[in-house]
Design an enzyme around this catalytic site. Structure first.
Site, PDB file in Angstrom:
ATOM      1  N   HIS A   1       1.025  -1.270  -0.171  1.00  0.00           N
ATOM      2  CA  HIS A   1      -0.500   0.029  -0.183  1.00  0.00           C
ATOM      3  C   HIS A   1       0.947   1.701  -0.088  1.00  0.00           C
ATOM      4  O   HIS A   1       2.011   0.931   0.241  1.00  0.00           O
ATOM      5  CB  HIS A   1      -0.795   0.129   1.374  1.00  0.00           C
ATOM      6  CG  HIS A   1      -2.218  -1.293   0.953  1.00  0.00           C
ATOM      7  ND1 HIS A   1      -2.342  -2.315   1.238  1.00  0.00           N
ATOM      8  CD2 HIS A   1      -3.500  -0.545   0.647  1.00  0.00           C
ATOM      9  CE1 HIS A   1      -3.341  -3.406   1.862  1.00  0.00           C
ATOM     10  NE2 HIS A   1      -4.353  -1.940   0.249  1.00  0.00           N
TER      11      HIS A   1
ATOM     12  N   LYS B   1      -0.617   4.686   4.768  1.00  0.00           N
ATOM     13  CA  LYS B   1      -1.663   4.261   5.244  1.00  0.00           C
ATOM     14  C   LYS B   1      -1.647   3.579   6.651  1.00  0.00           C
ATOM     15  O   LYS B   1       0.291   3.720   7.195  1.00  0.00           O
ATOM     16  CB  LYS B   1      -1.740   2.567   4.292  1.00  0.00           C
ATOM     17  CG  LYS B   1      -2.955   1.372   4.971  1.00  0.00           C
ATOM     18  CD  LYS B   1      -3.369   0.614   4.018  1.00  0.00           C
ATOM     19  CE  LYS B   1      -4.148  -0.299   4.752  1.00  0.00           C
ATOM     20  NZ  LYS B   1      -5.790   0.397   4.699  1.00  0.00           N
TER      21      LYS B   1
HETATM   22  N1  LIG Z   1     -13.621  -0.712   2.010  1.00  0.00           N
HETATM   23  C1  LIG Z   1     -12.506  -0.151   0.996  1.00  0.00           C
HETATM   24  O1  LIG Z   1     -12.072  -0.308  -0.522  1.00  0.00           O
HETATM   25  C2  LIG Z   1     -11.056   0.823   0.777  1.00  0.00           C
HETATM   26  C3  LIG Z   1     -11.307   0.902   2.673  1.00  0.00           C
HETATM   27  N2  LIG Z   1     -10.131   1.997   2.765  1.00  0.00           N
HETATM   28  C4  LIG Z   1     -10.349   2.461   3.887  1.00  0.00           C
HETATM   29  O2  LIG Z   1     -10.942   3.729   3.768  1.00  0.00           O
HETATM   30  C5  LIG Z   1     -10.273   4.325   5.284  1.00  0.00           C
HETATM   31  C6  LIG Z   1     -10.312   5.862   4.848  1.00  0.00           C
HETATM   32  O3  LIG Z   1      -8.999   5.565   3.939  1.00  0.00           O
HETATM   33  P1  LIG Z   1      -8.222   7.351   3.420  1.00  0.00           P
HETATM   34  O4  LIG Z   1      -9.099   8.208   2.661  1.00  0.00           O
HETATM   35  O5  LIG Z   1      -6.962   7.050   2.568  1.00  0.00           O
HETATM   36  O6  LIG Z   1      -7.662   8.123   4.591  1.00  0.00           O
HETATM   37  P2  LIG Z   1      -7.656   9.308   4.439  1.00  0.00           P
HETATM   38  O7  LIG Z   1      -6.661   9.577   6.015  1.00  0.00           O
HETATM   39  O8  LIG Z   1      -6.698   9.924   3.182  1.00  0.00           O
HETATM   40  O9  LIG Z   1      -8.990   9.708   4.987  1.00  0.00           O
HETATM   41  C7  LIG Z   1      -9.667  10.142   6.652  1.00  0.00           C
HETATM   42  C8  LIG Z   1     -10.698  10.479   6.808  1.00  0.00           C
HETATM   43  O10 LIG Z   1     -11.108  10.587   8.124  1.00  0.00           O
HETATM   44  C9  LIG Z   1     -11.219  11.404   8.854  1.00  0.00           C
HETATM   45  N3  LIG Z   1     -11.394  11.558   9.982  1.00  0.00           N
HETATM   46  C10 LIG Z   1     -10.271  11.796  11.202  1.00  0.00           C
HETATM   47  N4  LIG Z   1     -11.404  10.956  12.539  1.00  0.00           N
HETATM   48  C11 LIG Z   1     -12.676  11.418  12.164  1.00  0.00           C
HETATM   49  C12 LIG Z   1     -14.161  11.228  12.680  1.00  0.00           C
HETATM   50  N5  LIG Z   1     -13.448  11.091  14.059  1.00  0.00           N
HETATM   51  N6  LIG Z   1     -15.029  11.043  12.000  1.00  0.00           N
HETATM   52  C13 LIG Z   1     -15.097  11.507  10.839  1.00  0.00           C
HETATM   53  N7  LIG Z   1     -13.910  11.595  10.058  1.00  0.00           N
HETATM   54  C14 LIG Z   1     -12.964  11.296  10.688  1.00  0.00           C
HETATM   55  C15 LIG Z   1      -9.676  12.096   8.387  1.00  0.00           C
HETATM   56  O11 LIG Z   1     -10.042  13.711   8.411  1.00  0.00           O
HETATM   57  P3  LIG Z   1      -8.761  14.948   9.245  1.00  0.00           P
HETATM   58  O12 LIG Z   1      -8.381  14.604   8.413  1.00  0.00           O
HETATM   59  O13 LIG Z   1     -10.168  15.736  10.008  1.00  0.00           O
HETATM   60  O14 LIG Z   1      -8.535  14.205  10.732  1.00  0.00           O
HETATM   61  C16 LIG Z   1     -10.034  12.224   6.927  1.00  0.00           C
HETATM   62  O15 LIG Z   1     -10.523  13.020   6.298  1.00  0.00           O
HETATM   63  C17 LIG Z   1      -9.144   3.534   6.191  1.00  0.00           C
HETATM   64  O16 LIG Z   1      -9.423   2.904   7.282  1.00  0.00           O
HETATM   65  C18 LIG Z   1      -8.899   2.579   4.424  1.00  0.00           C
HETATM   66  O17 LIG Z   1      -8.510   1.682   5.211  1.00  0.00           O
HETATM   67  C19 LIG Z   1      -8.835   2.544   1.478  1.00  0.00           C
HETATM   68  C20 LIG Z   1      -9.136   2.042   0.276  1.00  0.00           C
HETATM   69  C21 LIG Z   1     -10.457   1.586   0.026  1.00  0.00           C
HETATM   70  O1  LIG Z   2      -6.452   2.239   2.826  1.00  0.00           O
HETATM   71  C1  LIG Z   2      -6.519   1.521   1.782  1.00  0.00           C
HETATM   72  O2  LIG Z   2      -5.343   2.699   1.063  1.00  0.00           O
HETATM   73  C2  LIG Z   2      -6.922   0.071   1.489  1.00  0.00           C
HETATM   74  N1  LIG Z   2      -7.530  -0.143   2.808  1.00  0.00           N
HETATM   75  C3  LIG Z   2      -7.503  -1.353   2.567  1.00  0.00           C
HETATM   76  C4  LIG Z   2      -7.431  -2.266   3.364  1.00  0.00           C
HETATM   77  O3  LIG Z   2      -6.994  -1.989   4.691  1.00  0.00           O
HETATM   78  O4  LIG Z   2      -7.548  -3.528   3.001  1.00  0.00           O
HETATM   79  C5  LIG Z   2      -8.609  -1.561   0.866  1.00  0.00           C
HETATM   80  C6  LIG Z   2      -7.964  -1.203  -0.028  1.00  0.00           C
HETATM   81  O5  LIG Z   2      -6.197  -2.232   0.031  1.00  0.00           O
HETATM   82  C7  LIG Z   2      -7.497   0.022   0.440  1.00  0.00           C
END
Ligand SMILES: NC(=O)C1=CN([C@@H]2O[C@H](COP(=O)(O)OP(=O)(O)OC[C@H]3O[C@@H](n4cnc5c(N)ncnc54)[C@H](OP(=O)(O)O)[C@@H]3O)[C@@H](O)[C@H]2O)C=CC1
Ligand SMILES: O=C(O)C1=N[C@H](C(=O)O)C[C@H](O)C1
Length: 262
Positions: free
Chosen positions: A152, A156
């Site tokens: 990744h 992450k």
């Molecule tokens: N299921 C899937 O297909 C995928 C899942 N993911 C998962 O999604 C999640 C987010 O990933 P990603 O977008 O890369 O991470 P980022 O760090 O880019 O985004 C996370 C966001 O959550 C916000 N946040 C933090 N605390 C809170 C809270 N208490 N309430 C609401 N918002 C909050 C942060 O805001 P701030 O900047 O204000 O702290 C930030 O904008 C991870 O767990 C990742 O593993 C990622 C890709 C694909």
């Molecule tokens: O954080 C990410 O980027 C991603 N998170 C998910 C995971 O933890 O599996 C899904 C994907 O791999 C991207």
């Protein structure tokens, strides 16, 4: 039109999801949520086409726009609370945030069942990843010696990835517990053999330039099999998120994996 709120809208995934909702004529983005946001509307934000969608910093206030679906891409501590809040207010959660424990999922499923609310928690919304997990599960029945290498981007937070953990769980159901490698092995650098999940090893690579990739590598006497999945663009996750938003309200339970809605 399905009324949708997006939590974590400033993040990599949350912003992609909010844009997907805005661009989809079947969906209505009624609000976005981030407790640390300082703006009150998306108007003025060119990322979101300057649309006048309210920005919420308090969960309770979101109820005023009556969302039917809560998309969540935040952090695990927040996402567990957000999902509970959504279910308790009859809002269907579509959660991509990773890091939920088995116990978290069980407790949330009990709430969904009691309230008869449909929802989904999926560690990966990519169709290639869902297929990769299913192929790996099939192969584990015949090839119990396997290692997962997940790769990744270097921002992450969690390791191993939610996808790697789910792949390991699915394979464990087929192969059971099995120690791998030499029982007399030594590690001159701790962690060299990766994390241990019921004998399977999981290796987490974090590098700039990567998005999300996973290789499941099986080995047996005289042969090997490698199943690999690559995410080149976060837009790829949106097919699954949109599909979940369309289907989730037809159900009355909280599913753990996109495969239940495909
Ligand atoms: N299921 C899937 O297909 C995928 C899942 N993911 C998962 O999604 C999640 C987010 O990933 P990603 O977008 O890369 O991470 P980022 O760090 O880019 O985004 C996370 C966001 O959550 C916000 N946040 C933090 N605390 C809170 C809270 N208490 N309430 C609401 N918002 C909050 C942060 O805001 P701030 O900047 O204000 O702290 C930030 O904008 C991870 O767990 C990742 O593993 C990622 C890709 C694909
Ligand atoms: O954080 C990410 O980027 C991603 N998170 C998910 C995971 O933890 O599996 C899904 C994907 O791999 C991207």
């Amino acid at each position: 039109m399905k009324k949708i709120v997006v939590a974590g809208f400033k993040g990599r995934m949350g912003s992609t999801a909010a844009k997907m909702v805005l661009d989809n004529e079947d969906f209505d983005l009624v609000g976005v949520y981030d407790p640390r946001a300082t703006e009150t509307s998306l108007a003025g934000d060119a990322t979101f086409n300057n649309v006048d969608v309210p920005v919420f910093t308090e969960r309770e206030a979101i109820l005023s726009v009556k969302p039917e679906i809560w998309i969540d891409f935040t952090v695990p501590e927040a996402a567990v609370k957000n999902t509970k809040f959504a279910l308790e207010h009859d809002i269907s959660p579509v959660v991509g945030t990773t890091g939920f424990t088995d116990n978290d999922v069980k407790q949330l499923q009990a709430i969904a069942k009691k309230r008869q609310v449909g929802g989904l928690i999926a560690p990966n919304f990519g169709l290639s990843a869902v297929l990769m997990m299913q192929f790996a599960k099939q192969a584990a029945k015949y090839f119990p010696d396997v290692e997962i290498i997940e790769m990744h981007h270097d921002n992450k937070l969690d390791a191993p990835s939610g996808t790697a953990l789910k792949t390991a769980e699915m394979m464990q159901k087929e192969r059971g517990d099995k120690p791998q490698g030499n029982p007399d092995k030594t590690e001159s650098l701790p962690g060299a053999r990766g994390a241990n999940y019921h004998g399977m090893r999981i290796h987490s690579v974090r590098l700039p330039g990567l998005i999300a990739h996973q290789q499941v590598q099986f080995g047996a006497v005289g042969e090997g099999l490698t199943i690999r999945q690559d995410t080149y663009d976060r837009a790829s996750f949106m097919t699954g998120v949109a599909l979940a938003c369309r289907k989730v309200t037809d159900h009355h339970e909280l599913f753990d994996g996109l495969e239940y809605l495909l």
